[in-house]
Design an enzyme around this catalytic site. Structure first.
Site, PDB file in Angstrom:
ATOM      1  N   ARG A 123     -10.776   0.032   8.133  1.00  0.00           N
ATOM      2  CA  ARG A 123      -9.560  -1.006   8.291  1.00  0.00           C
ATOM      3  C   ARG A 123     -10.753  -1.721   9.267  1.00  0.00           C
ATOM      4  NH1 ARG A 123      -4.253  -0.106   8.650  1.00  0.00           N
ATOM      5  NH2 ARG A 123      -3.036  -2.146   8.679  1.00  0.00           N
TER       6      ARG A 123
ATOM      7  N   LYS B 286       1.160  -0.896  -0.102  1.00  0.00           N
ATOM      8  CA  LYS B 286      -0.071  -0.053   0.184  1.00  0.00           C
ATOM      9  C   LYS B 286       0.763   1.010  -0.422  1.00  0.00           C
ATOM     10  CE  LYS B 286      -2.284  -1.010   3.518  1.00  0.00           C
ATOM     11  NZ  LYS B 286      -1.964  -1.433   4.432  1.00  0.00           N
TER      12      LYS B 286
ATOM     13  N   ARG C 280      -0.930  -9.578  12.444  1.00  0.00           N
ATOM     14  CA  ARG C 280      -1.764  -8.702  11.976  1.00  0.00           C
ATOM     15  C   ARG C 280      -2.550  -9.150  10.749  1.00  0.00           C
ATOM     16  NH1 ARG C 280       3.767  -5.618  10.519  1.00  0.00           N
ATOM     17  NH2 ARG C 280       2.775  -4.240   9.091  1.00  0.00           N
TER      18      ARG C 280
ATOM     19  N   ARG D 284       9.848  -1.274  12.237  1.00  0.00           N
ATOM     20  CA  ARG D 284       9.510  -1.054  12.794  1.00  0.00           C
ATOM     21  C   ARG D 284       9.286  -2.253  13.974  1.00  0.00           C
ATOM     22  NH1 ARG D 284       4.621   0.687   8.279  1.00  0.00           N
ATOM     23  NH2 ARG D 284       3.541  -1.743   9.574  1.00  0.00           N
TER      24      ARG D 284
ATOM     25  N   ARG E  20      11.936  -4.832   6.147  1.00  0.00           N
ATOM     26  CA  ARG E  20      11.404  -3.808   5.682  1.00  0.00           C
ATOM     27  C   ARG E  20      12.446  -2.936   6.567  1.00  0.00           C
ATOM     28  NH1 ARG E  20       5.606  -1.897   5.838  1.00  0.00           N
ATOM     29  NH2 ARG E  20       5.691  -3.081   7.589  1.00  0.00           N
TER      30      ARG E  20
HETATM   31  P1  G5P Z   1      -0.229   0.269   8.670  1.00  0.00           P
HETATM   32  O1  G5P Z   1       1.265   1.065   9.359  1.00  0.00           O
HETATM   33  O2  G5P Z   1      -1.318   1.078   7.586  1.00  0.00           O
HETATM   34  P2  G5P Z   1       0.061  -2.267   7.417  1.00  0.00           P
HETATM   35  O3  G5P Z   1      -0.267  -3.293   8.220  1.00  0.00           O
HETATM   36  O4  G5P Z   1      -1.802  -2.036   7.038  1.00  0.00           O
HETATM   37  O5  G5P Z   1       0.377  -1.251   8.292  1.00  0.00           O
HETATM   38  P3  G5P Z   1       2.086  -1.861   6.358  1.00  0.00           P
HETATM   39  O6  G5P Z   1       3.085  -3.471   6.826  1.00  0.00           O
HETATM   40  O7  G5P Z   1       3.005  -0.562   5.971  1.00  0.00           O
HETATM   41  O8  G5P Z   1       0.594  -2.542   5.793  1.00  0.00           O
HETATM   42  P4  G5P Z   1       1.876  -2.082   3.361  1.00  0.00           P
HETATM   43  O9  G5P Z   1       1.840  -0.742   2.992  1.00  0.00           O
HETATM   44  O10 G5P Z   1       1.192  -2.605   2.259  1.00  0.00           O
HETATM   45  O11 G5P Z   1       1.909  -1.808   4.287  1.00  0.00           O
HETATM   46  O12 G5P Z   1       3.154  -2.550   2.156  1.00  0.00           O
HETATM   47  P5  G5P Z   1       4.510  -1.351   1.951  1.00  0.00           P
HETATM   48  O13 G5P Z   1       5.188  -0.472   3.284  1.00  0.00           O
HETATM   49  O14 G5P Z   1       4.507  -0.853   0.897  1.00  0.00           O
HETATM   50  O15 G5P Z   1       5.883  -2.564   1.182  1.00  0.00           O
HETATM   51  C1  G5P Z   1       6.208  -4.127   2.466  1.00  0.00           C
HETATM   52  C2  G5P Z   1       7.631  -3.746   2.332  1.00  0.00           C
HETATM   53  O16 G5P Z   1       7.582  -4.801   0.842  1.00  0.00           O
HETATM   54  C3  G5P Z   1       7.993  -2.963   1.861  1.00  0.00           C
HETATM   55  O17 G5P Z   1       9.829  -3.233   2.526  1.00  0.00           O
HETATM   56  C4  G5P Z   1       8.342  -2.491   0.948  1.00  0.00           C
HETATM   57  O18 G5P Z   1       9.759  -2.270  -0.356  1.00  0.00           O
HETATM   58  C5  G5P Z   1       8.528  -4.322  -0.316  1.00  0.00           C
HETATM   59  N1  G5P Z   1       7.824  -4.974  -1.662  1.00  0.00           N
HETATM   60  C6  G5P Z   1       7.090  -3.050  -1.846  1.00  0.00           C
HETATM   61  N2  G5P Z   1       6.314  -4.527  -3.284  1.00  0.00           N
HETATM   62  C7  G5P Z   1       7.791  -4.914  -3.439  1.00  0.00           C
HETATM   63  C8  G5P Z   1       7.799  -6.712  -4.241  1.00  0.00           C
HETATM   64  O19 G5P Z   1       7.471  -6.549  -5.373  1.00  0.00           O
HETATM   65  N3  G5P Z   1       9.465  -7.159  -4.329  1.00  0.00           N
HETATM   66  C9  G5P Z   1       9.772  -7.407  -2.541  1.00  0.00           C
HETATM   67  N4  G5P Z   1      10.622  -8.574  -2.526  1.00  0.00           N
HETATM   68  N5  G5P Z   1       9.176  -6.196  -2.475  1.00  0.00           N
HETATM   69  C10 G5P Z   1       8.749  -5.254  -2.077  1.00  0.00           C
HETATM   70  O20 G5P Z   1      -0.930   0.288  10.473  1.00  0.00           O
HETATM   71  C11 G5P Z   1       0.170  -0.304  10.919  1.00  0.00           C
HETATM   72  C12 G5P Z   1      -0.813  -0.434  12.659  1.00  0.00           C
HETATM   73  O21 G5P Z   1      -1.161   0.612  13.116  1.00  0.00           O
HETATM   74  C13 G5P Z   1      -2.515   0.471  13.255  1.00  0.00           C
HETATM   75  C14 G5P Z   1      -2.862  -1.557  13.823  1.00  0.00           C
HETATM   76  O22 G5P Z   1      -2.075  -1.352  14.565  1.00  0.00           O
HETATM   77  C15 G5P Z   1      -1.336  -1.679  12.333  1.00  0.00           C
HETATM   78  O23 G5P Z   1      -1.742  -3.183  12.301  1.00  0.00           O
HETATM   79  N6  G5P Z   1      -3.475   1.133  12.631  1.00  0.00           N
HETATM   80  C16 G5P Z   1      -4.741   0.754  12.412  1.00  0.00           C
HETATM   81  N7  G5P Z   1      -5.464  -0.189  13.932  1.00  0.00           N
HETATM   82  C17 G5P Z   1      -7.268   0.242  14.174  1.00  0.00           C
HETATM   83  N8  G5P Z   1      -7.915   1.144  12.376  1.00  0.00           N
HETATM   84  C18 G5P Z   1      -6.934   1.604  11.322  1.00  0.00           C
HETATM   85  N9  G5P Z   1      -7.282   2.369  10.122  1.00  0.00           N
HETATM   86  C19 G5P Z   1      -5.524   1.504  11.329  1.00  0.00           C
HETATM   87  N10 G5P Z   1      -4.756   1.980  10.703  1.00  0.00           N
HETATM   88  C20 G5P Z   1      -3.205   1.567  11.399  1.00  0.00           C
HETATM   89 MG    MG Z   2       1.963   0.667   5.285  1.00  0.00          MG
END
Ligand code: G5P
Ligand code: MG
Length: 224
Positions: A93, A19, A171, A160, A127
């Site tokens: 979410r 994302k 998660r 993180r 990451r």
């Molecule tokens: P977050 O911060 O919203 P998540 O768990 O939804 O966290 P996250 O972990 O931030 O999502 P993302 O943004 O979907 O993941 O993914 P990203 O960071 O872009 O990519 C992940 C990794 O993969 C990176 O290192 C990237 O470089 C790599 N990557 C990307 N594409 C590729 C690929 O093609 N190949 C490879 N090899 N690598 C790749 O929420 C965190 C916490 O905050 C709270 C909750 O506690 C949650 O757990 N929270 C909420 N609680 C309630 N309601 C809400 N609305 C909330 N929002 C947040």
């Molecule tokens: Mg994210």
């Protein structure tokens, strides 16, 4: 890009589905403002605000922050953005958050990144994040130019606290039970667009083409 229309989009997908990575490309290409609920919470933790201190243990354990806290926080930020076009990442979410958002704004489109869970687990342990900006790197996929340092500011990168294998499992579980119903909610409203794959570089051209089409049709309607 948006001419007379305000464009409001949501990006969804399991933790680590890309994302943040895809949002950075969308904002660069289409000029939307990016609002990430996770980045906002981590900024609060970093600044040791009252909210950050209260929510840290919840986030570190891979649990969701309570709906009322989250909805109040995000909706007040969105109201402050007034007539801007935006892309919301990580909110809503839960169905209750989606209903709260619906009560305040009409969402034009919901982009859903459908990436298998096995792919995700590998990604998250390699990451590295620049906490003040939310920029993400990956030691395999998009490493920083200098190991451990942010490309733009040269500041240190961190892993993180919620990217440990056990917390990632929790998660993903909370995604299945609490967030998947939101996909159904948006599907029934006819605004959900799903992109399936294991690599961001292959998913991205489809997202980009879809948004070009979507904006074109919105601008045409606005011109009528
Ligand atoms: P977050 O911060 O919203 P998540 O768990 O939804 O966290 P996250 O972990 O931030 O999502 P993302 O943004 O979907 O993941 O993914 P990203 O960071 O872009 O990519 C992940 C990794 O993969 C990176 O290192 C990237 O470089 C790599 N990557 C990307 N594409 C590729 C690929 O093609 N190949 C490879 N090899 N690598 C790749 O929420 C965190 C916490 O905050 C709270 C909750 O506690 C949650 O757990 N929270 C909420 N609680 C309630 N309601 C809400 N609305 C909330 N929002 C947040
Ligand atoms: Mg994210």
């Amino acid at each position: 890009m948006f001419e007379n229309r305000v464009f409001r989009a949501v990006i969804m997908g399991p933790p680590g589905s890309g994302k943040g990575t895809v949002s950075a490309r969308i904002t660069k290409t289409f000029g939307l403002k990016h609002l990430s609920s996770g980045d906002i919470l981590r900024a609060n933790i970093n600044a040791q605000t009252e909210l950050g201190l209260l929510m840290k243990s919840c986030i570190d354990q891979g649990q969701l922050v309570p709906d009322d806290v989250m909805s109040r926080l995000i909706l007040s930020d969105l109201r402050a953005m007034d007539q801007s076009s935006w892309l919301l990442d990580g909110f809503p979410r839960t169905v209750s958050q989606a209903e709260a958002l619906d009560g305040a704004f009409r969402v034009n489109t919901v982009i859903n990144l459908n990436v298998p869970f096995q792919t995700i687990k590998q990604r998250l342990t390699s990451r590295w994040t620049h906490l003040p900006s939310g920029r993400v790197y990956n030691t395999d996929f998009n490493p920083p130019k200098v190991a451990g340092l942010d490309d733009v500011t040269g500041e240190p990168l961190f892993q993180r606290d919620d990217d440990t294998p056990e917390t990632v499992t929790r998660r993903l579980k909370s995604y299945e039970t609490q967030t998947e119903p939101v996909l159904e909610y948006y599907r029934s409203k006819g605004v959900l667009e799903t992109f399936t794959g294991t690599e961001t570089n292959k998913i991205w051209p489809h997202v980009e083409a879809f948004l070009h089409r979507k904006l074109h049709s919105l601008n045409q309607k606005a011109a009528l």
